[in-house]
Design a protein around this motif. Sequence first.
Motif, PDB file in Angstrom:
ATOM      1  N   ILE A 212       0.830  -1.212   0.000  1.00 22.46           N
ATOM      2  CA  ILE A 212       0.000   0.000   0.000  1.00 22.46           C
ATOM      3  C   ILE A 212       0.867   1.264   0.000  1.00 22.46           C
ATOM      4  O   ILE A 212       0.610   2.200  -0.743  1.00 22.46           O
ATOM      5  N   PHE A 213       1.901   1.253   0.818  1.00 23.39           N
ATOM      6  CA  PHE A 213       2.663   2.490   0.986  1.00 23.39           C
ATOM      7  C   PHE A 213       3.975   2.512   0.189  1.00 23.39           C
ATOM      8  O   PHE A 213       4.807   3.385   0.388  1.00 23.39           O
ATOM      9  N   GLY A 214       4.134   1.542  -0.690  1.00 21.01           N
ATOM     10  CA  GLY A 214       5.328   1.557  -1.522  1.00 21.01           C
ATOM     11  C   GLY A 214       6.358   0.602  -0.974  1.00 21.01           C
ATOM     12  O   GLY A 214       6.512   0.457   0.241  1.00 21.01           O
ATOM     13  N   PHE A 215       7.014  -0.031  -1.891  1.00 21.67           N
ATOM     14  CA  PHE A 215       7.952  -1.071  -1.522  1.00 21.67           C
ATOM     15  C   PHE A 215       9.096  -0.545  -0.682  1.00 21.67           C
ATOM     16  O   PHE A 215       9.620  -1.202   0.186  1.00 21.67           O
ATOM     17  N   GLY A 248      -1.195  10.364   7.969  1.00 24.87           N
ATOM     18  CA  GLY A 248      -1.467   9.351   6.947  1.00 24.87           C
ATOM     19  C   GLY A 248      -0.736   8.041   7.194  1.00 24.87           C
ATOM     20  O   GLY A 248      -1.001   7.035   6.563  1.00 24.87           O
ATOM     21  N   ASN A 249       0.193   8.042   8.138  1.00 26.66           N
ATOM     22  CA  ASN A 249       0.904   6.807   8.445  1.00 26.66           C
ATOM     23  C   ASN A 249       0.674   6.384   9.897  1.00 26.66           C
ATOM     24  O   ASN A 249       1.540   5.777  10.509  1.00 26.66           O
ATOM     25  N   GLN A 250      -0.470   6.752  10.447  1.00 24.94           N
ATOM     26  CA  GLN A 250      -0.729   6.419  11.851  1.00 24.94           C
ATOM     27  C   GLN A 250      -1.923   5.466  11.910  1.00 24.94           C
ATOM     28  O   GLN A 250      -3.028   5.854  11.551  1.00 24.94           O
ATOM     29  N   PHE A 251      -1.668   4.259  12.333  1.00 21.61           N
ATOM     30  CA  PHE A 251      -2.761   3.280  12.335  1.00 21.61           C
ATOM     31  C   PHE A 251      -2.767   2.459  13.614  1.00 21.61           C
ATOM     32  O   PHE A 251      -1.789   1.789  13.942  1.00 21.61           O
ATOM     33  N   PHE A 252      -3.886   2.536  14.310  1.00 27.17           N
ATOM     34  CA  PHE A 252      -4.140   1.615  15.408  1.00 27.17           C
ATOM     35  C   PHE A 252      -5.273   0.697  14.978  1.00 27.17           C
ATOM     36  O   PHE A 252      -6.283   1.176  14.430  1.00 27.17           O
ATOM     37  N   PHE A 253      -5.105  -0.576  15.233  1.00 31.29           N
ATOM     38  CA  PHE A 253      -6.205  -1.508  15.006  1.00 31.29           C
ATOM     39  C   PHE A 253      -6.464  -2.221  16.318  1.00 31.29           C
ATOM     40  O   PHE A 253      -5.523  -2.690  16.968  1.00 31.29           O
ATOM     41  N   VAL A 254      -7.722  -2.277  16.716  1.00 29.97           N
ATOM     42  CA  VAL A 254      -8.056  -3.028  17.915  1.00 29.97           C
ATOM     43  C   VAL A 254      -8.932  -4.194  17.480  1.00 29.97           C
ATOM     44  O   VAL A 254      -9.988  -3.996  16.870  1.00 29.97           O
ATOM     45  N   ASN A 255      -8.465  -5.389  17.748  1.00 27.15           N
ATOM     46  CA  ASN A 255      -9.148  -6.603  17.301  1.00 27.15           C
ATOM     47  C   ASN A 255      -9.558  -6.486  15.833  1.00 27.15           C
ATOM     48  O   ASN A 255     -10.717  -6.696  15.461  1.00 27.15           O
ATOM     49  N   ASN A 256      -8.604  -6.110  15.012  1.00 27.81           N
ATOM     50  CA  ASN A 256      -8.775  -5.985  13.551  1.00 27.81           C
ATOM     51  C   ASN A 256      -9.699  -4.881  13.094  1.00 27.81           C
ATOM     52  O   ASN A 256     -10.221  -4.914  11.987  1.00 27.81           O
ATOM     53  N   ARG A 257      -9.941  -3.899  13.946  1.00 25.05           N
ATOM     54  CA  ARG A 257     -10.768  -2.783  13.537  1.00 25.05           C
ATOM     55  C   ARG A 257      -9.926  -1.512  13.663  1.00 25.05           C
ATOM     56  O   ARG A 257      -9.300  -1.263  14.693  1.00 25.05           O
ATOM     57  N   PHE A 258      -9.913  -0.715  12.587  1.00 27.44           N
ATOM     58  CA  PHE A 258      -9.179   0.541  12.650  1.00 27.44           C
ATOM     59  C   PHE A 258      -9.850   1.469  13.660  1.00 27.44           C
ATOM     60  O   PHE A 258     -11.071   1.597  13.671  1.00 27.44           O
ATOM     61  N   ILE A 259      -9.080   2.079  14.520  1.00 30.71           N
ATOM     62  CA  ILE A 259      -9.666   3.043  15.451  1.00 30.71           C
ATOM     63  C   ILE A 259      -8.814   4.313  15.512  1.00 30.71           C
ATOM     64  O   ILE A 259      -7.638   4.311  15.185  1.00 30.71           O
ATOM     65  N   LYS A 260      -9.477   5.388  15.920  1.00 34.72           N
ATOM     66  CA  LYS A 260      -8.764   6.638  16.141  1.00 34.72           C
ATOM     67  C   LYS A 260      -8.660   6.842  17.642  1.00 34.72           C
ATOM     68  O   LYS A 260      -9.650   6.694  18.360  1.00 34.72           O
TER      69      LYS A 260
END
Length: 594
Positions: A212-215, A248-260
Amino acid sequence: MNSRIKLLPDHVANQIAAGEVIQRPASVVKELLENAVDSKANKIQLNIKNAGKTLIQVIDNGEGINNEDLCIAFERHATSKINIADDLFRINTKGFRGEALASIAAISHVEMHSKTKNDEVSHSLKIEGSKIINQSLSAKRFGTSISVKNLFYNIPARRNFLKSDNVELRHVIDEFQRIALSHPEINFLFNNNGIEIFNLSNSNFKKRISSIFGFKSENYLVPTDENTSLVKIKGFIYKPEFSKKTRGNQFFFVNNRFIKSPFLHHAVISAFEGLLKPGYLPGYFLNLKIDPKKIDINIHPTKTEIKFEEEQSIYAVIRSSVKHSLGIFQVIPTLDFEQNRSLEVPYAFKSKNPKPPKIEVNSEFNPFKGDSVTPSIKNIKYESFRTATQNDNSDPTEHPKLSIDSPESIRVFQLFLKYIVCPLQTSMIIIDQNRAHQRILYEDFLASITTKKNSSQQLLFPIKIKLNSRQRLEFENINEILDSIGFKLKLRKDSSLEIYGYPQQCPESKTEEIIDSLLSGENIDHSIEHFSQADQISKKLAKKLAIKTGDFLESEEQQMLLNNFFGCKETQVSPFNKPIFIALKKEDIEQKIN
Ligand code: ADP
Ligand code: MG
């Protein structure tokens, strides 16, 4: 007296509810993709037109909906995902509020086709502004396809509020990425106006991030891994030098769900303290696994905000695990590559001026003596150096940019022409150079095979070799794999093989010998599936091309080796299951000296 209080008709209630869940095309995309994920599909296609304003279509190969449920699915609070209130505390699906389809149907033209494995034909439904206008049968594949047209056709204020196609597309891409990152095991396709935007084959989290973000981004990912009874964290952070000013490069996932979560974001920021330039944001992709009982997802209609029971403790765990990853990384500072590691010639000395080749004659050379440094090994090293500088039109005197430390300041050294010794804060690691390099090359080749991305070098004058009939057969068998690694081969009618390209990891001078030996078919078992063949070829190549015991390594080469090695997915054992390094703890040393 007539009562002035009336229950709102369903379609009006739905329209109001829609206002909360559906703000723009991207919200529809999110809900439909989530439904497709919940349906256990392993292939999901998203097609949109005009950034979703005209059409949003999601096709999945999941379990489908049967005819009876198809109409009910569009009712408000219709869900198959929870039954009783207690289920709210063990949610494993993306949806559970049963609002999305009802909301979407209230403000657009919807068409849905679905077929379960028990259905002979697929059932279709057409709805406009909450009203069913057509039901029919059709011949379709298993799974569900849903099209949403003319979004907000009956709410002009909303429609006018939409931004330009470019801005709306950006929002759609954001939602798509969040879901694609939460489910690397699913194959996702995404087209806008018939143009492919993403085609993500199923893979692991790291590969999904880089596809997604480039090799190139893969080189900057540092793993984060933490296991506590409260939360399990697994993911990656970007090395500090890859931080950006923009989000744009900040990702938290809780139990496979994206959250803010601004609060948890702060935990990461504080772990990076002192490592970022002012105004720069750390990049991170962190998966948190928490007992569903300890979180509440139901505080916001779009389910991107979560309440945690033990927020403070989660904050502390995130902060310390990110710090830990940064710590490991900091003692092994890295060069700022311009390229993906797999495009890198191993141990190329980019910072040096090319030296004219010297013919080295080792007067001590004795073929009967085991591990001596043979002239041919020297040759290999010189060649890989040359291939690296040939294509490099940057100033050869310019040193690679360094992230934290300058390479001179890391005390790494070579021992017995066999090991690389690297002192860490509380231990010392001793790495077998040959096995570590085998590991790096092996993972590189496998990555090229799976992603079909490689860096082939073109030969100005193709090498021609004559194949025997056995080699010819073998060529048919393994050419596809060799091609994905970067060996560009053409078989002529007269059974001669032309080599006109070779991967960067392979010195030009060794190319012919390597192809010849690969085609001789020793050790490659064709009774096994394609992947295992690729695995065997990668192993063979890694063995042939790796730095050997007895090879002298310049200090830049040592650092590059270490750096690439720590980027490997597996660092414990070589491709041949041999241990790669040992760690001597400070206490152990102290005990021995005592
Ligand atoms: P929720 O996802 O919260 O349950 P939705 O309104 O999004 O509510 O969907 C309603 C129901 O329709 C779901 O619970 C599910 O049973 C069914 N459904 C929706 N989309 C799909 C799909 N792509 N495949 C299978 N079932 C689906
Ligand atoms: Mg849903």
